[in-house]
Design an enzyme around this catalytic site. Structure first.
Site: not given
Length: 511
Positions: A312, A171-172, A200, A137, A43-44, A297, A316
């Site tokens: 969450d 990336e943007e 993303d 983002d 579990d993260i 943005h 996971d």
């Protein structure tokens, strides 16, 4: 996530250097093929992911309100992530490139060990737009894969595959950093990457749950092998009873460069500037007619622009996918004791009791074809693979050719031994119909034991158009612990002539 209107990376003058220089051989050092230590995916902790987002917000606050390419906030972001990974024992390298007259940065982190010829890579872009701090983002994806990487170190994971993580710059501005990384890998090194996971925007405040369409079921699939990645991610969300819908491989994020070279890819996305539909609001909650991310943005994409449950769940799911695809674990949380994705024949029997009355659209385990009537989808492909339990798999000449007609149709599983202790049954289902249906038409799922029967789903139709949409269902079947049971599925067109279809997939029993 880059805007659809931004140009893709074209002929750009780029230069490569490695700060924290790590020789290529070191990035794949360690034991050649260790025996994988099979562990359950961890579990993260949401608190840990949120702590990373808080740091990214502080970095933006201290650097002009953003973490954009060519701005000090992006380099500070890379330095923060690199520091965490270095302390955890990763082998890291910063790759630099030039775009728009500014220096950009990719961060590559390798976990020592695993098969150096069989690399599983996980990535996210680490830059924001200039208008804001970019916490959803794409601080959300950056933080989630960072915490997954740190979990790899905490657990001392020794997967069969070699694990690599990447944080992409610019990336943007058109996927500049990730394209540069893939384009400049020697072909022999590029061929070693057997799968790429991309995340993303995974914490959108009005979230959807979208998987990149690896199997092409919505018409835009990825390279061969992408379906496996999609199915693994869908399996995780099925285990927590969250429905997943497809999103296209349209080249909008950093998987673009990977799939151009035929590398299998996949990932999750919670939505950007698009608006949530009424059907999606019914499926996932949230507000219909409102953008998935109202601050996309914009300057308000801050640490308050995050949906915690979505973040969450996706964090996971990332860990589950990494553990499963890398050969370090495999079962979803919950100790699965029985699972049937219906891709193989496990002994389902149609009309087991010999009392079915339907003249067409009888239940079968098959590969369903999409069926649509006047814009209403009545039959879908399987939820996590190509096969499902469906009423008349062939689309036929028209939507009414192979739907249920004339009464009831049923299908029943082979005996299933339910171990002692508390148990939960879960599955995905749909019941679709047109407005000529009635409450006499239905889909029912029952658990049949030696001492009785429990109906766990009883969904009636109505005089309305209801489109097919896979939905999760769970039921407590602890009363059957220690017994042998069968799962029985029944659907009916029991009123006047109406157009009715039904499906069931991904059946699981967990502790």
């Amino acid at each position: 996530m880059r805007s659809r209107m931004l140009a893709t990376a074209g002929a750009v003058s780029l230069a490569l250097s490695l700060s924290a220089a790590v020789p290529a051989s070191a990035l794949t050092s360690g034991p050649a093929r260790p025996s994988p230590a099979v562990k359950a995916p961890p579990d993260i902790p949401l608190a840990n992911v949120k702590a990373h987002l808080s740091q990214l917000q502080s970095i933006a606050n201290a650097n002009g309100g953003n973490r954009a390419h060519g701005r000090p906030g992006h380099k500070a972001t890379i330095d923060y992530i690199k520091g965490k990974l270095d302390a955890a024992g990763f082998q890291t390298a910063i790759q630099t490139f030039s775009y728009g007259g500014a220096t950009g940065y990719n961060l590559i982190a390798d976990w020592p060990g695993g098969d150096a010829n069989n690399v599983l890579m996980t990535g996210a872009h680490s830059d924001s737009v200039t208008a804001g701090p970019g916490i959803n983002d794409n601080g959300s994806g950056s933080a989630a894969i960072l915490e997954t990487a740190l979990a790899v170190a905490r657990e001392g994971l020794k997967p069969a595959k070699h694990l690599r993580f990447g944080w992409w710059g610019a990336e943007e501005l058109g996927l500049i950093g990730s394209n540069y990384y893939v384009n400049n890998l020697p072909s022999a090194e590029r061929s070693k990457i057997k799968g790429y996971l991309n995340f993303d925007m995974v914490g959108s405040p009005n979230p959807g749950y979208f998987a990149y369409d690896g199997d092409g079921s919505s018409g835009s699939g990825g390279p061969a092998g992408s379906a496996e990645i999609e199915n693994v991610l869908r399996a995780y969300f099925s285990s927590i009873n969250v429905a997943v819908r497809d999103t296209a491989f349209d080249g909008r994020s950093d998987y673009g460069g990977f799939i151009r070279y035929g590398i299998p890819a996949g990932g999750m996305f919670t939505g950007a500037e698009g608006r949530k539909t009424s059907a999606e609001a019914q499926l996932w909650g949230g507000q219909a007619g409102v953008a998935y991310d109202r601050c996309y943005h914009s300057s308000c994409d801050t640490s308050s622009n995050i949906n915690d449950p979505a973040l969450d769940r996706n964090a996971d799911a990332i860990a589950y996918a990494v553990w499963t695809l890398a050969g370090g674990g495999g079962e979803p949380p919950g100790d699965t004791v029985y699972a049937d994705d219906l891709e193989a024949d496990t002994g389902w029997t149609a009309n087991a009791g010999g009392s079915d009355t339907a003249t067409s659209g009888r239940f079968e385990r098959a590969v369903p074809q999409t069926t649509t009537y006047s814009g209403t989808t009545l039959q879908l492909p399987g939820n996590s693979g190509s096969t499902a339990l469906v009423t008349g798999s062939s689309a036929g000449a028209d939507a009414g050719a192979n739907d249920i007609d004339g009464g009831t149709t049923s299908i029943q599983s082979a005996p299933i031994s339910v171990p002692a202790g508390s148990k939960t049954l879960s599955f995905s289902w749909y019941l679709a119909h047109l407005n000529n249906a009635s409450s006499s038409d239905y889909l029912r799922v029952r658990v049949v034991g030696p001492n009785g029967t429990t109906t766990v789903l009883d969904q009636a139709a109505s005089a309305a158009n209801r489109a097919a949409a896979w939905q999760p269902k769970t039921a407590d079947i602890s009363a059957y612990a220690g017994q042998s049971v069968r799962i029985q599925v029944e659907a009916a067109d029991a009123g006047g002539a109406s157009l009715v279809e039904a499906g069931l997939d991904d059946i699981k029993i967990t502790k």
